[in-house]
Design an enzyme around this catalytic site. Sequence first.
Site, mmCIF file in Angstrom:
data_model
loop_
_atom_site.group_PDB
_atom_site.id
_atom_site.type_symbol
_atom_site.label_atom_id
_atom_site.label_comp_id
_atom_site.label_asym_id
_atom_site.label_seq_id
_atom_site.Cartn_x
_atom_site.Cartn_y
_atom_site.Cartn_z
ATOM 1 N N CYS A 186 0.830 -1.199 0.000
ATOM 2 C CA CYS A 186 0.000 0.000 0.000
ATOM 3 C C CYS A 186 0.872 1.261 0.000
ATOM 4 C CB CYS A 186 -0.908 -0.033 1.232
ATOM 5 S SG CYS A 186 -1.830 1.483 1.478
ATOM 6 N N CYS A 232 0.040 3.874 2.566
ATOM 7 C CA CYS A 232 0.345 3.489 3.948
ATOM 8 C C CYS A 232 1.844 3.544 4.210
ATOM 9 C CB CYS A 232 -0.129 2.060 4.201
ATOM 10 S SG CYS A 232 -1.831 1.761 3.673
ATOM 11 N N ASP A 233 2.620 2.932 3.321
ATOM 12 C CA ASP A 233 4.026 2.674 3.618
ATOM 13 C C ASP A 233 5.003 3.544 2.831
ATOM 14 O OD1 ASP A 233 3.087 0.814 5.365
ATOM 15 O OD2 ASP A 233 3.470 -0.923 4.091
HETATM 16 P P1 FAD Z 1 -10.523 -6.647 5.999
HETATM 17 O O1 FAD Z 1 -9.629 -5.937 6.912
HETATM 18 O O2 FAD Z 1 -9.945 -7.397 4.862
HETATM 19 O O3 FAD Z 1 -11.433 -7.617 6.869
HETATM 20 C C1 FAD Z 1 -12.240 -8.602 6.278
HETATM 21 C C2 FAD Z 1 -12.865 -9.482 7.335
HETATM 22 O O4 FAD Z 1 -13.745 -10.417 6.707
HETATM 23 C C3 FAD Z 1 -11.889 -10.338 8.135
HETATM 24 O O5 FAD Z 1 -12.377 -10.493 9.450
HETATM 25 C C4 FAD Z 1 -11.927 -11.664 7.385
HETATM 26 O O6 FAD Z 1 -11.500 -12.765 8.182
HETATM 27 C C5 FAD Z 1 -13.398 -11.739 7.092
HETATM 28 N N1 FAD Z 1 -13.815 -12.643 6.009
HETATM 29 C C6 FAD Z 1 -13.382 -12.697 4.725
HETATM 30 N N2 FAD Z 1 -14.067 -13.628 4.038
HETATM 31 C C7 FAD Z 1 -14.961 -14.172 4.905
HETATM 32 C C8 FAD Z 1 -15.963 -15.170 4.810
HETATM 33 N N3 FAD Z 1 -16.237 -15.813 3.668
HETATM 34 N N4 FAD Z 1 -16.690 -15.474 5.935
HETATM 35 C C9 FAD Z 1 -16.463 -14.833 7.108
HETATM 36 N N5 FAD Z 1 -15.531 -13.870 7.244
HETATM 37 C C10 FAD Z 1 -14.795 -13.554 6.165
HETATM 38 N N6 FAD Z 1 -4.783 0.743 5.454
HETATM 39 C C11 FAD Z 1 -4.577 1.927 6.067
HETATM 40 O O7 FAD Z 1 -5.489 2.754 6.134
HETATM 41 N N7 FAD Z 1 -3.361 2.196 6.643
HETATM 42 C C12 FAD Z 1 -2.326 1.319 6.647
HETATM 43 O O8 FAD Z 1 -1.238 1.614 7.160
HETATM 44 C C13 FAD Z 1 -2.522 0.069 5.996
HETATM 45 N N8 FAD Z 1 -1.517 -0.829 5.908
HETATM 46 C C14 FAD Z 1 -1.761 -2.040 5.345
HETATM 47 C C15 FAD Z 1 -0.723 -2.984 5.347
HETATM 48 C C16 FAD Z 1 -0.930 -4.251 4.834
HETATM 49 C C17 FAD Z 1 0.188 -5.257 4.876
HETATM 50 C C18 FAD Z 1 -2.215 -4.595 4.286
HETATM 51 C C19 FAD Z 1 -2.484 -5.981 3.752
HETATM 52 C C20 FAD Z 1 -3.243 -3.643 4.259
HETATM 53 C C21 FAD Z 1 -3.022 -2.357 4.787
HETATM 54 N N9 FAD Z 1 -4.013 -1.379 4.773
HETATM 55 C C22 FAD Z 1 -3.799 -0.197 5.402
HETATM 56 C C23 FAD Z 1 -5.341 -1.623 4.159
HETATM 57 C C24 FAD Z 1 -6.384 -1.934 5.244
HETATM 58 O O9 FAD Z 1 -5.897 -2.965 6.074
HETATM 59 C C25 FAD Z 1 -7.717 -2.302 4.604
HETATM 60 O O10 FAD Z 1 -8.164 -1.265 3.768
HETATM 61 C C26 FAD Z 1 -8.792 -2.562 5.672
HETATM 62 O O11 FAD Z 1 -8.379 -3.554 6.587
HETATM 63 C C27 FAD Z 1 -10.105 -2.974 5.014
HETATM 64 O O12 FAD Z 1 -11.042 -3.280 5.999
HETATM 65 P P2 FAD Z 1 -12.252 -4.268 5.720
HETATM 66 O O13 FAD Z 1 -12.979 -4.365 7.011
HETATM 67 O O14 FAD Z 1 -12.984 -3.804 4.522
HETATM 68 O O15 FAD Z 1 -11.598 -5.671 5.309
#
Ligand code: FAD
Length: 307
Positions: A131, A134-135
């Site tokens: 990202c 982010c980084d």
């Molecule tokens: P997610 O965080 O992906 O959560 C999805 C959830 O759904 C999880 O609990 C998962 O287990 C669950 N799930 C998935 N499929 C199923 C299923 N079929 N049944 C039940 N549960 C399921 N963003 C920032 O703003 N700042 C940062 O510094 C940053 N750094 C990052 C670094 C890394 C290495 C990564 C990978 C991402 C980073 N991001 C950062 C991006 C950020 O993490 C995401 O935008 C954010 O987490 C999205 O939130 P979400 O709730 O939409 O999805």
Amino acid sequence: PFDVLIVGGGPAGAAAAVYAARKGIRTGVVAERFGGQVLDTMSIENLISVPHTEGPKLARALETHVREYDADIVNGQQATKLEQVADGFRVTLASGAALTGTSVVLSTGARWRKMGIPGEEQYVNKGVAFCPHCDGPLFKGKRIAVIGGGNSGVEAAIDLAGIVGHVTLFEFDKVLRADEVLQRKLKSLPNVTIVTSARTTEVKGDGKRVTGLAYEDRTSGEIRDLALEGIFVQIGLVPNTEWLKGTLSLNARGEIVVDGHGATSMPGVFAAGDCTTAPYKQIVIAMGEGARASLAAFDYLIRLPAG
Ligand code: FAD
């Protein structure tokens, strides 16, 4: 049944849960891994009002906040099917069990596509990043590579060129696939090198951090080494929506199509965060969208006929 059944326990799902539970309605969250992508993140510096935190710490805070309320968390369970039933929706889990909700918020997030080469996994958060928003600042003045010559790769390279010392952009194909206007911008930058017909083969490191990248020149077959400090992999973000195919409207990338209220093509089912068509995948955005989808679900519930 739950009034609101939330599938996914990342920032979007946690925000949806807090907003639903604060309405005093029956709220359930089912998640494969509560915390989501945040669990895989080291340092987070762009969650507004929190100048610095770490992924596991933020994940714990999300859970603590949800548990302040009367919301049920079903962790470690994967949803495999969503169906409309007489009084709402049924979500079937991989275990065979099922949960029902009068309304549903989908927040299953996404995962970054990886190169799948030696060293990559070992050096995630130690030079391998996904990202740029982010980084990027962690690589100020350093040498980095961006992998991928599509729109996201070229956008990332342009963005990072303003922060880091030097950017080398790698594309597997003979040509970049990004929009012409982005390519032109990229080529105008003095500290960017573009390498096409290149297949990355290994992330190199000293055990602590990334020190270089090996790649094959696909024209000559020669393997080359490039010394650098960081690698941004931009070869796709894959939404966790495979299980929803054929159930509701997804775009060509598999993202759940949502409107400005987080409503999906299925009335009563809302979606938020990285699994949707909403642009810019970030924690602060996922949280805002989770809150919005939950409020929209509440509006839907209070309009249902009594009885
Ligand atoms: P997610 O965080 O992906 O959560 C999805 C959830 O759904 C999880 O609990 C998962 O287990 C669950 N799930 C998935 N499929 C199923 C299923 N079929 N049944 C039940 N549960 C399921 N963003 C920032 O703003 N700042 C940062 O510094 C940053 N750094 C990052 C670094 C890394 C290495 C990564 C990978 C991402 C980073 N991001 C950062 C991006 C950020 O993490 C995401 O935008 C954010 O987490 C999205 O939130 P979400 O709730 O939409 O999805």
